[in-house]
Design a protein around this motif. Structure first.
Motif, short mmCIF file in Angstrom:
data_model
loop_
_atom_site.label_atom_id
_atom_site.label_comp_id
_atom_site.label_asym_id
_atom_site.label_seq_id
_atom_site.Cartn_x
_atom_site.Cartn_y
_atom_site.Cartn_z
N CYS A 159 32.96 15.11 4.00
CA CYS A 159 32.38 15.70 5.20
C CYS A 159 31.64 14.62 5.99
N ARG A 192 27.97 14.51 5.43
CA ARG A 192 27.60 13.90 4.14
C ARG A 192 27.43 12.39 4.30
N ARG A 233 33.94 8.00 10.48
CA ARG A 233 32.83 7.98 9.51
C ARG A 233 32.11 6.64 9.51
N CYS A 244 31.12 23.89 5.65
CA CYS A 244 32.49 23.56 5.27
C CYS A 244 32.67 23.78 3.78
N GLU A 261 32.93 21.82 1.37
CA GLU A 261 32.21 20.90 0.48
C GLU A 261 30.76 21.30 0.25
N CYS A 262 30.25 22.22 1.05
CA CYS A 262 28.81 22.51 1.03
C CYS A 262 28.30 22.90 -0.36
N CYS A 311 27.63 19.75 -2.35
CA CYS A 311 27.03 18.61 -1.66
C CYS A 311 25.57 18.45 -2.07
N ARG A 317 23.01 19.90 0.61
CA ARG A 317 23.23 21.25 1.15
C ARG A 317 21.92 21.95 1.52
N TYR A 344 35.76 23.01 12.12
CA TYR A 344 35.18 22.07 13.08
C TYR A 344 35.74 22.27 14.49
#
Length: 615
Positions: free
Chosen positions: A21, A24, A239, A264, A266-267, A270, A273, A295
């Motif tokens: 992400c 992240r 990124r 998303c 990945e939250c 993460c 978070r 997104y």
């Protein structure tokens, strides 16, 4: 995309950067607070991945040819490992295991491919992943794989039994390593990369093949297939920009950060978070919390000034429904704005016959109707807007669940009902659980819970044997019911999991696979999640653990979930673990809860579903 910022001061980004992400990446640089510790189940997955990689390396050592080089990073410093890798590359070793590449300080890349394999005129990267890399062949090109004894593209053969289980995350890592090899002039001309997964073979990707569907333009309304290298370059450059701006921000530069929190997939794992949730959960909740708002949709909403779920709910549903029906509302508004109000819609754009029919069906007959009743802001969105509005209304409303407008609230039932749930780890399937309900009192079946399970270590043979037990039982129940003139139906929640495993486990048996395909396509197999989503909406997750409590169902076990179940499975198969017996019982109780939950939801929807308010 063109890099917009000076990134010379940032630390090199690792091979995971392009697949993480973007927020992240930014938070990793900023360090905005205390990160959330790694959960026990996430730690287990990491440990299992490391153990799997070590097992693959041990296997490679057993079958290695004399020229192969093994970089023993366990007993070398980082500098020593990089020097050993560079020496092996200079010597053109055919296979280098445990490679550690020198960082590309100019382009800010660092990486450690698990293998480098000589191919023609340079090296191609190979990585080890503790997951499946193959699916049972269905359609499209056959997969290309190599044996571990000769893990090269030159030795690869097509296997028509299987097809590639495409993983963009894996492919992006391979692209990262390729760019690093290109920087030193050590990459093969042919852009290939390989993954060694649970199947124990090298599965090859062509990194120049159009594999990934991406937005053709920034508005996301059209799509285009792009190669792994094209996708990687865009994602990595983005990124790297994010990291550069975050670095400057820390140094006191008066420059806004590139990205802001967005929900998303990945939250949940993460470490940042809780920091992001301070923003995401504020007020009515960020629009990205809505199902289906990723997104591209989130950005489209931002462009019309919509940031939270309440604002999404306030958008015009009628306009959005026309968008969902492929009506170019913005164009109709543009044409109607300059026409006489009494002009009929068929006169505005006479060639758009299907759209004209849709407008007339919505009682939009004149240019004046179009201008008065359609919303220009909503018209700037796309087909997904209608679902987003419905979800937003449900999420911000006072009730936990609503009927969908014009939804299908029919609940399928049968004389004999079988609720099914499969349990697996990264190693494979270890359980098929069923709950049988004899609704017509046929006397043909034994009611209640039954588990087809093994406590032995998971192997391909144990998986196939276990599935055969389950399948033979299911086939007998179906046949017996059919012969006696009774209806029978099997139910699950989110059929992709069960279907994928059934197809995989029957890939080598054409007859059995044909039976499974017939069953999956039949009316005797129903995904209750799809049934729920067709008729009802909550505005949030439709996972089983979310919906079943709405039906008044509770699991007997504490903290039921797929992640924690892997911890219990690790204990259950370890006979030396004093908690092995209790772990086994937890897994049985957990699986029984899953199949009882789908039955409870079915009963609940049949009894009360029609009385829920319409959103």
């Amino acid at each position: 995309m063109a890099t917009r910022y000076d990134y010379s001061a940032i630390a090199p980004l690792g091979s995971y950067a392009a697949k993480l992400c973007p927020v992240r990446i930014q938070q990793d640089v900023l360090g905005p607070g205390e990160p959330v510790p790694v959960t026990a189940d996430a730690r287990l997955r990491m440990d299992q991945g490391i153990a799997f990689e070590e097992a693959v390396v041990e296997r490679l050592a057993e079958i290695a040819r004399p020229q192969w080089v093994f970089v023993d990073e366990q007993n070398l410093s980082g500098d020593e490992a990089r020097a050993a890798t560079a020496a092996a590359i200079a010597d053109r070793a055919p296979v280098i295991v445990g490679a550690n590449l020198d960082a590309d300080l100019a382009e800010k890349r660092a990486g450690k491919p698990d293998l480098l394999v000589w191919h023609g005129d340079g090296y191609v990267p190979v990585d080890v992943k503790h997951h499946m890399t193959l699916d049972a062949y269905d359609r499209g090109p056959a997969v290309v794989t190599s044996d571990l004894a000769d893990p090269t593209p030159a030795a690869a053969l097509e296997d028509v039994t299987w097809q590639l289980r495409k993983s963009k995350a894996d492919a992006l890592q391979l692209a990262h390593y390729r760019r690093m090899l290109e920087a030193t002039g050590d990459s093969a001309t042919e852009p290939r990369g390989g993954i060694i997964g649970k199947e124990g073979r090298v599965v090859w990707y062509r990194l120049d093949e159009d594999l990934w569907q991406t937005p053709a333009k920034s508005d996301g309304k059209k799509v285009k297939k792009r190669t792994t290298m094209e996708v990687y370059d865009f994602e990595f450059d983005f990124r790297r920009d994010i990291a550069a701006v975050a670095h400057d921000h820390l140094a006191g530069a008066d420059r806004p950060l590139v990205v802001e929190p967005i929900s998303c997939s990945e939250c949940s794992t993460c470490p940042w978070r809780e920091i992001c949730n301070l923003t995401l959960l504020a007020g009515a909740g960020d629009a990205s919390l809505l199902p289906g708002v990723g997104y591209r949709q989130w950005r489209a909403l931002r462009e019309i000034g919509v940031t939270d779920r309440a604002q999404v709910a306030a958008l015009d549903a009628d306009t959005a429904m026309l968008l969902a029906s492929s009506v170019d509302v913005a164009k109709w508004l543009e044409d109607a704005a300059t026409a006489d109000r009494e002009t009929l819609v068929e006169e505005l754009r006479p060639r758009a016959k299907k759209q004209i029919e849709t407008l007339q069906g919505a009682d939009l007959l004149t240019a004046g109707d179009v201008v008065d009743r359609l919303d220009p802001a909503t018209a700037g969105l796309d087909k997904w807007a209608a679902a987003a509005i419905v979800n937003a209304k449900a999420a911000t409303g006072p009730e936990p669940v609503y009927r969908r407008p014009r939804g299908n609230i029919a609940v399928p039932r049968a004389d004999i009902e079988i609720d099914v749930d499969m349990e697996n780890t990264n190693d494979g399937v270890y359980q098929w659980g069923v709950y049988v309900t004899d609704r017509a009192a046929t006397g043909l079946v034994t009611e209640g819970y039954q588990a087809f399970i093994t406590w032995d270590p998971i192997t391909p043979e144990s998986e196939r044997r276990l599935f055969a037990e389950f399948w033979n039982w299911l086939r007998e129940v179906r046949t017996t019911a059919d012969d006696a003139g009774y209806t029978v139906a099997a139910f699950c929640w989110h059929e992709n999991a069960e279907n994928t495993q059934m197809m995989r486990l029957t890939a080598a048996n054409d007859n059995l696979r044909a039976q499974v395909k017939e069953f999956i396509a039949s009316e005797q197999w129903t995904d209750m999640r799809k049934v729920f989503e067709a008729g009802w909406v909550t505005g949030g997750s439709t996972g089983l653990k979310t919906i079943a409590p709405l039906a008044g169902f509770e699991w007997e076990v504490d903290d039921p979930g797929g992640g924690i179940s892997m911890l219990y499975h690790a204990q259950a198969i370890d006979v030396a673990d004093p908690e092995s017996t209790s772990a086994r019982q937890w897994l049985l109780d957990y699986n029984r809860g899953d199949v009882e939950a789908t039955l409870a939801i079915r009963d609940w929807l049949e009894t009360h579903g029609a009385s829920f308010p319409e959103v």
